[in-house]
Motif scaffolding. Sequence first.
Motif, PDB file in Angstrom:
ATOM      1  N   THR A 100       0.830  -1.208   0.000  1.00  0.00           N
ATOM      2  CA  THR A 100       0.000   0.000   0.000  1.00  0.00           C
ATOM      3  C   THR A 100       0.860   1.253   0.000  1.00  0.00           C
ATOM      4  N   THR A 101       0.627   2.120  -0.985  1.00  0.00           N
ATOM      5  CA  THR A 101       1.313   3.414  -1.042  1.00  0.00           C
ATOM      6  C   THR A 101       0.334   4.578  -1.028  1.00  0.00           C
ATOM      7  N   LEU A 102      -0.970   4.293  -1.225  1.00  0.00           N
ATOM      8  CA  LEU A 102      -1.972   5.351  -1.312  1.00  0.00           C
ATOM      9  C   LEU A 102      -2.105   6.070   0.019  1.00  0.00           C
ATOM     10  N   ALA A 103      -2.014   7.383  -0.026  1.00  0.00           N
ATOM     11  CA  ALA A 103      -2.163   8.185   1.182  1.00  0.00           C
ATOM     12  C   ALA A 103      -3.637   8.404   1.492  1.00  0.00           C
ATOM     13  N   GLU A 104      -3.968   8.455   2.772  1.00  0.00           N
ATOM     14  CA  GLU A 104      -5.334   8.779   3.170  1.00  0.00           C
ATOM     15  C   GLU A 104      -5.606  10.251   2.893  1.00  0.00           C
ATOM     16  N   THR A 105      -6.889  10.565   2.646  1.00  0.00           N
ATOM     17  CA  THR A 105      -7.251  11.955   2.370  1.00  0.00           C
ATOM     18  C   THR A 105      -8.625  12.254   2.939  1.00  0.00           C
ATOM     19  N   ASP A 106      -8.801  13.471   3.400  1.00  0.00           N
ATOM     20  CA  ASP A 106     -10.113  13.920   3.860  1.00  0.00           C
ATOM     21  C   ASP A 106     -10.706  14.972   2.922  1.00  0.00           C
ATOM     22  N   ASP A 107     -10.065  15.134   1.742  1.00  0.00           N
ATOM     23  CA  ASP A 107     -10.605  16.077   0.754  1.00  0.00           C
ATOM     24  C   ASP A 107     -10.008  15.728  -0.608  1.00  0.00           C
ATOM     25  N   ARG A 108     -10.863  15.272  -1.520  1.00  0.00           N
ATOM     26  CA  ARG A 108     -10.387  14.891  -2.844  1.00  0.00           C
ATOM     27  C   ARG A 108     -11.443  15.227  -3.890  1.00  0.00           C
ATOM     28  N   VAL A 109     -11.029  15.267  -5.142  1.00  0.00           N
ATOM     29  CA  VAL A 109     -11.954  15.367  -6.262  1.00  0.00           C
ATOM     30  C   VAL A 109     -12.535  13.972  -6.516  1.00  0.00           C
ATOM     31  N   LEU A 110     -13.851  13.896  -6.638  1.00  0.00           N
ATOM     32  CA  LEU A 110     -14.512  12.628  -6.940  1.00  0.00           C
ATOM     33  C   LEU A 110     -15.234  12.766  -8.273  1.00  0.00           C
ATOM     34  N   ALA A 111     -14.833  11.936  -9.244  1.00  0.00           N
ATOM     35  CA  ALA A 111     -15.442  11.996 -10.577  1.00  0.00           C
ATOM     36  C   ALA A 111     -15.688  10.587 -11.075  1.00  0.00           C
ATOM     37  N   THR A 112     -16.745  10.427 -11.855  1.00  0.00           N
ATOM     38  CA  THR A 112     -17.066   9.126 -12.409  1.00  0.00           C
ATOM     39  C   THR A 112     -17.923   9.291 -13.650  1.00  0.00           C
ATOM     40  N   ALA A 113     -18.024   8.234 -14.436  1.00  0.00           N
ATOM     41  CA  ALA A 113     -18.923   8.176 -15.586  1.00  0.00           C
ATOM     42  C   ALA A 113     -19.977   7.114 -15.274  1.00  0.00           C
TER      43      ALA A 113
END
Length: 280
Positions: free
Chosen positions: A157-170
């Motif tokens: 695991t290298t993904l950092a935790e976040t409490d604010d991100r852009v969320l996009a999807t199709a």
Amino acid sequence: MELGDNRYGKAGIRLVRVDRDGPEHALTDLTVSTTLAGDLAATHLTGDNAGVLPTDTQKNTVYAFARDGVGEIEDFALRLARHFVDSTPTISRARVHIEQHNWDRLGAHSFVRGAGTRTATVSASEDGQWVVSGVSDLVVLNTTDSEFHGFHKDEYTTLAETDDRVLATAVTARWRHTGPTDWALSFTAARAALLGAFAATHSLSLQQTLYEMGRKVLETGETVAEVRLSLPNKHHFLVDLAPFGLDNPGEVFHAADRPYGLIEGAVVKPGAPDPGLAWW
């Protein structure tokens, strides 16, 4: 050796109908695919085609039926599917899938391609019929109110935790009906529910957002029994501007197209009948 499950049909039939009644023209832009199944062993095992309705005939039927008007795509698909089952002795099951490409009006006879593709899939047999409505390629994005943390971690695991991100999807969503309804009204309500839930949900995961979107669609009508959603996570990664002596307070992102997370799931009303259809 035994012949297993089989089907055949015509895929990607492009159909555009212009309704010219009145000063404002109406445009219907469809891609139709037909699939037939039944007593077709002879053509596979011996080459006897007596029971085969040619795929070219299926294409021609789509165009001929459009001469009388298309209407709602669910109704058009029902007409076609029932025709193939009722008129061809060897055919016991028919599936018609329609994609309606969205055009927004610019003027009386001018249009611009709109967002999202409306879909309908009808399966008809000698025992009954099922209707699945839907939408695909509905691209949505929240610039905040999305978090992702507290997930399981291992040595890779290298993904950092976040409490604010852009969320996009199709969004690709399909909802199964238990009976007839006002298809246009139902689609408008379901699409609005999908968009409203995406915008209003403070997301701790895309899975949570998926469930809320599905739940809201189920609330739009009594005939909607099940919603299935496929949500690719269109990642937006914060660009490191430190090498250029610049900070980046959550303003500059790299929009990555692949690889991407793919979140899929169903939300079902308790006690909803299950058609048990492989295509669904």
